[in-house]
Design a protein around this motif. Structure first.
Motif, PDB file in Angstrom:
ATOM      1  N   THR A  47       1.049  -1.127  -0.046  1.00  0.00           N
ATOM      2  CA  THR A  47       0.059  -0.055  -0.040  1.00  0.00           C
ATOM      3  C   THR A  47       0.790   1.195   0.011  1.00  0.00           C
ATOM      4  O   THR A  47       1.971   1.205   0.965  1.00  0.00           O
ATOM      5  N   VAL A  48       0.469   2.171  -0.780  1.00  0.00           N
ATOM      6  CA  VAL A  48       1.161   3.592  -0.971  1.00  0.00           C
ATOM      7  C   VAL A  48       0.677   4.658  -0.345  1.00  0.00           C
ATOM      8  O   VAL A  48      -0.517   4.815  -0.497  1.00  0.00           O
ATOM      9  N   PHE A  49       1.377   5.501   0.426  1.00  0.00           N
ATOM     10  CA  PHE A  49       0.578   6.669   0.983  1.00  0.00           C
ATOM     11  C   PHE A  49       1.495   7.831   0.416  1.00  0.00           C
ATOM     12  O   PHE A  49       2.847   7.795   0.369  1.00  0.00           O
ATOM     13  N   VAL A  50       0.680   8.652  -0.252  1.00  0.00           N
ATOM     14  CA  VAL A  50       1.302   9.748  -1.092  1.00  0.00           C
ATOM     15  C   VAL A  50       1.131  10.944  -0.353  1.00  0.00           C
ATOM     16  O   VAL A  50       0.144  11.369   0.155  1.00  0.00           O
ATOM     17  N   THR A  51       2.196  11.629  -0.248  1.00  0.00           N
ATOM     18  CA  THR A  51       2.426  12.962   0.636  1.00  0.00           C
ATOM     19  C   THR A  51       3.080  14.077  -0.345  1.00  0.00           C
ATOM     20  O   THR A  51       3.412  13.741  -1.211  1.00  0.00           O
ATOM     21  N   ALA A  52       2.927  15.473   0.252  1.00  0.00           N
ATOM     22  CA  ALA A  52       3.581  16.562  -0.635  1.00  0.00           C
ATOM     23  C   ALA A  52       5.344  16.167  -0.591  1.00  0.00           C
ATOM     24  O   ALA A  52       5.593  15.633   0.366  1.00  0.00           O
ATOM     25  N   PRO A  53       5.763  16.630  -1.689  1.00  0.00           N
ATOM     26  CA  PRO A  53       7.200  16.232  -1.734  1.00  0.00           C
ATOM     27  C   PRO A  53       8.157  17.208  -0.830  1.00  0.00           C
ATOM     28  O   PRO A  53       7.815  18.590  -0.746  1.00  0.00           O
TER      29      PRO A  53
END
Length: 297
Positions: A47-53
């Motif tokens: 499972t991937v969690f996407v956040t601001a770079p």
């Protein structure tokens, strides 16, 4: 809080094949324990969690979890998330490049959305593969995989990493690789230095035009068997470079995986050889969106 998620099938262009992936798009505010709990809830290989770079010039930052642990890098989450972000950016943009931030480092991706719900992506390995640790002897490997020693074929087991260490075990043919199963002492044999991740491969394939057939077992990570393993395929570039010794130039190999699970996957491994050395490698393939919803977390 309601957080949007999308699931995709990766390393395939057909739904309900390839390797399933969950991507949580609204992850800000989640700590590691919460991410791990959500990954257990989805109960997919990753499972991937996407956040601001951290760097606004990059497309996004990713954190990747199996049901049991966080990974610094993984291939099918990188390809699947890159396709999803490419579709979200505008599926009519054609091919374009961006950078993802992962724990292993910066991952340079090329993406081509092929509609609102599908596309292809590849990435340059952020780290070239290198041999690590002590390989398992052929007799031990065979017994831990419920095989006979003479079914370990065309080379010796090895251990490589391109971010995630794995054992690589050559198997004689499709019949033998199809019968392989983790034995009771699997973890004791393969888990001496780190979590046991074992990648089996043979040169006989189920489909013409492919180059290698593979299976991957990692029960200690909550993944009894994986339909497609990009991180292991990335490290496998080192095995191919060392054992097959491709000529200088560009090479492309297709690795098939997941066939024993009824989830056929095709991973494209690109390799650049210069002066007899591997100088660049890429992992690529297709992905297609399957579901879109929200999770309360």
């Amino acid at each position: 809080m309601r957080r949007r998620f999308v699931t995709l099938d990766v390393f395939t262009q057909q739904r309900f094949a390839g390797n399933p992936l969950a991507v949580v798009l609204e992850s800000d505010g989640l700590d590691k324990a919460a991410m791990q709990a959500i990954a257990r809830e989805f109960n997919l290989a990753e499972t991937v969690f996407v956040t601001a770079p951290a760097d606004p010039d990059n497309r996004a930052a990713l954190r990747i979890f199996t049901p049991a642990a966080e990974l610094p890098f993984a291939g099918h989450p990188t390809v699947g998330t890159a396709v999803l972000l490419g579709c979200m950016s505008g599926y009519n943009r054609g091919a374009h490049d961006f950078v993802l931030e992962e724990a292993v480092g910066l991952v340079h991706c090329s993406v081509e959305a092929q509609g609102k719900d599908r596309g292809r992506a590849s990435f340059v390995l952020p780290r070239l593969p290198e041999p690590v640790g002590i390989p398992v002897a052929a007799a031990e490997a065979a017994a831990a995989l419920s095989l006979k020693e003479d079914e370990i074929g065309f080379g010796a087991p090895s251990r490589w990493s391109a971010g995630v260490p794995a054992h690589f075990v050559p198997v004689r043919d499709l019949d033998a690789i199809g019968r392989a199963e983790p034995a009771q002492h699997f973890e004791a044999v393969f888990g001496r230095e780190s979590r046991a991740i074992v990648y089996l491969y043979c040169g006989e394939t189920a489909e013409p035009g492919h180059h290698f057939h593979a299976r991957m077992f990692a029960p200690g990570l909550g993944i009894r068997e994986d339909p497609a393993t990009g991180a292991a395929a990335a490290a496998f570039a080192g095995v191919v470079a060392e054992t097959a010794r491709p000529a200088d130039g560009e090479h492309r190999f297709v690795v098939e995986q997941g066939y024993e699970m009824g989830r056929p996957s095709q991973i494209e491994l690109g390799m650049t050889m210069e002066g007899g050395m591997l100088t660049r490698a890429t992992i690529g393939g297709g992905a297609i969106l399957v579901s879109d919803g929200h999770i309360e977390a």
